[in-house]
Design a protein around this motif. Sequence first.
Motif, PDB file in Angstrom:
ATOM      1  N   UNK A  49      60.321  22.832  10.514  1.00 24.77           N
ATOM      2  CA  UNK A  49      60.091  21.939  11.500  1.00 24.77           C
ATOM      3  C   UNK A  49      60.967  22.201  12.624  1.00 24.77           C
ATOM      4  N   UNK A  50      62.325  21.749  11.699  1.00 21.97           N
ATOM      5  CA  UNK A  50      63.485  21.331  13.004  1.00 21.97           C
ATOM      6  C   UNK A  50      64.737  22.228  13.594  1.00 21.97           C
ATOM      7  N   UNK A  51      65.061  23.542  12.116  1.00 20.37           N
ATOM      8  CA  UNK A  51      65.605  24.175  12.386  1.00 20.37           C
ATOM      9  C   UNK A  51      64.815  26.324  12.802  1.00 20.37           C
ATOM     10  N   UNK A  52      63.938  25.933  12.610  1.00 24.90           N
ATOM     11  CA  UNK A  52      63.447  27.038  12.360  1.00 24.90           C
ATOM     12  C   UNK A  52      63.465  27.850  11.923  1.00 24.90           C
ATOM     13  N   UNK A  53      63.004  27.738  10.789  1.00 27.50           N
ATOM     14  CA  UNK A  53      63.715  29.273   9.667  1.00 27.50           C
ATOM     15  C   UNK A  53      62.365  28.882   8.861  1.00 27.50           C
ATOM     16  N   UNK A  54      62.351  30.531   8.420  1.00 25.90           N
ATOM     17  CA  UNK A  54      60.810  31.452   7.995  1.00 25.90           C
ATOM     18  C   UNK A  54      61.038  31.427   6.392  1.00 25.90           C
ATOM     19  N   UNK A  55      60.394  30.655   6.011  1.00 28.89           N
ATOM     20  CA  UNK A  55      60.427  30.282   4.790  1.00 28.89           C
ATOM     21  C   UNK A  55      60.263  31.827   3.572  1.00 28.89           C
ATOM     22  N   UNK A  56      58.677  32.724   4.271  1.00 28.47           N
ATOM     23  CA  UNK A  56      57.863  33.766   3.821  1.00 28.47           C
ATOM     24  C   UNK A  56      57.223  33.468   2.906  1.00 28.47           C
ATOM     25  N   UNK A  57      56.143  34.351   2.404  1.00 30.68           N
ATOM     26  CA  UNK A  57      55.146  33.756   1.605  1.00 30.68           C
ATOM     27  C   UNK A  57      55.807  33.197  -0.025  1.00 30.68           C
ATOM     28  N   UNK A  58      56.573  33.827  -0.352  1.00 33.12           N
ATOM     29  CA  UNK A  58      56.943  33.790  -1.202  1.00 33.12           C
ATOM     30  C   UNK A  58      57.400  32.399  -2.205  1.00 33.12           C
ATOM     31  N   UNK A  59      58.646  32.006  -1.135  1.00 31.41           N
ATOM     32  CA  UNK A  59      59.132  31.109  -0.537  1.00 31.41           C
ATOM     33  C   UNK A  59      58.418  30.092  -0.479  1.00 31.41           C
TER      34      UNK A  59
END
Length: 312
Positions: A130-140
């Motif tokens: 939400x705040x650091x704009x990290x993309x987790x990806x589907x698996x994560x």
Amino acid sequence: MEKPLAPAATRAAADPPLSDRFVGIGCALLAIAIWGGWIVSTRHAVHGHLPPATVGWLRFIVPATVLAPAWIRVGLWPKSGLVPFVLCFFGAGGIFFLVVANAMRFVPAADVGPLLPGTMPLIVAAISVLFLRERLGRLRALGFLCIALGVLTLGGRGLLFPEDGAWRGHLLLLSGAAMWAGYTLAFRRTGMKATEIVGLVGLWSTLILTPYGLPGVIDAVSSGYGMEVLVQLLIQGLLSGVVALVAFGIAIERLGSSRAAAFTGLVPALAALIAVPVLGEHPDAAAMIGVAATGVGVALASGAFGAPRASR
């Protein structure tokens, strides 16, 4: 011409090299193995002859002493990255310990794992997205959903049917999980080594807890509980206060905040397994489902199944 290279560089930054991944996973597993036993040890101590402030003093006096060469290089406080360090102090120092230790006075040990190390990686993941704009990806993302399922399965009954006054402990544990999440996210932003952060947090925690914790140590030894003090000094101070925190710090450095935090989701499952030989508590079907879901979730959320991508 440089635009096509940006996504590859971004992926390389997001995916740690294979060697870093192995080191980070090993350090994370070492830390959670220690924390699994720490829950049982702390709850036993605060319900025994040692008040929370005394147990906290025993935890932080060891890293403050053993890691003195590291924090002396930094000084009494860091010259830069002061705000991230303050977040680290509140998230892993004396105040955090008092919050968690007092929570254990109201709830059974079974509630601690799901609400403290179980929810912490979920908070880190939420803040990262939400705040650091990290993309987790589907698996994560699927992994974090499995961790949530495992936490709810392991701790759901205790939350739905709490004992009298247990809500106080639940609230304190959730507060502690949020504080620990702040430590995990701020760690890399301090610009300090793991030994420096752990030593400096130990120093300030010892200074704050000494007026309240040291008299309890003296009283316990005078009353014939010196062996219990020695055991807590080993478990709290050396293993949990130094080894686990330094190992978890290295895991954060090598894997990143959200990947390292995912491993703490294993602590509730580990505590449930430790309870079999130590307490004679055999997990039922719901607990076994929770252990399995948490294990799969951590493997996915930590990126263990993702092949590292190389930038061109």
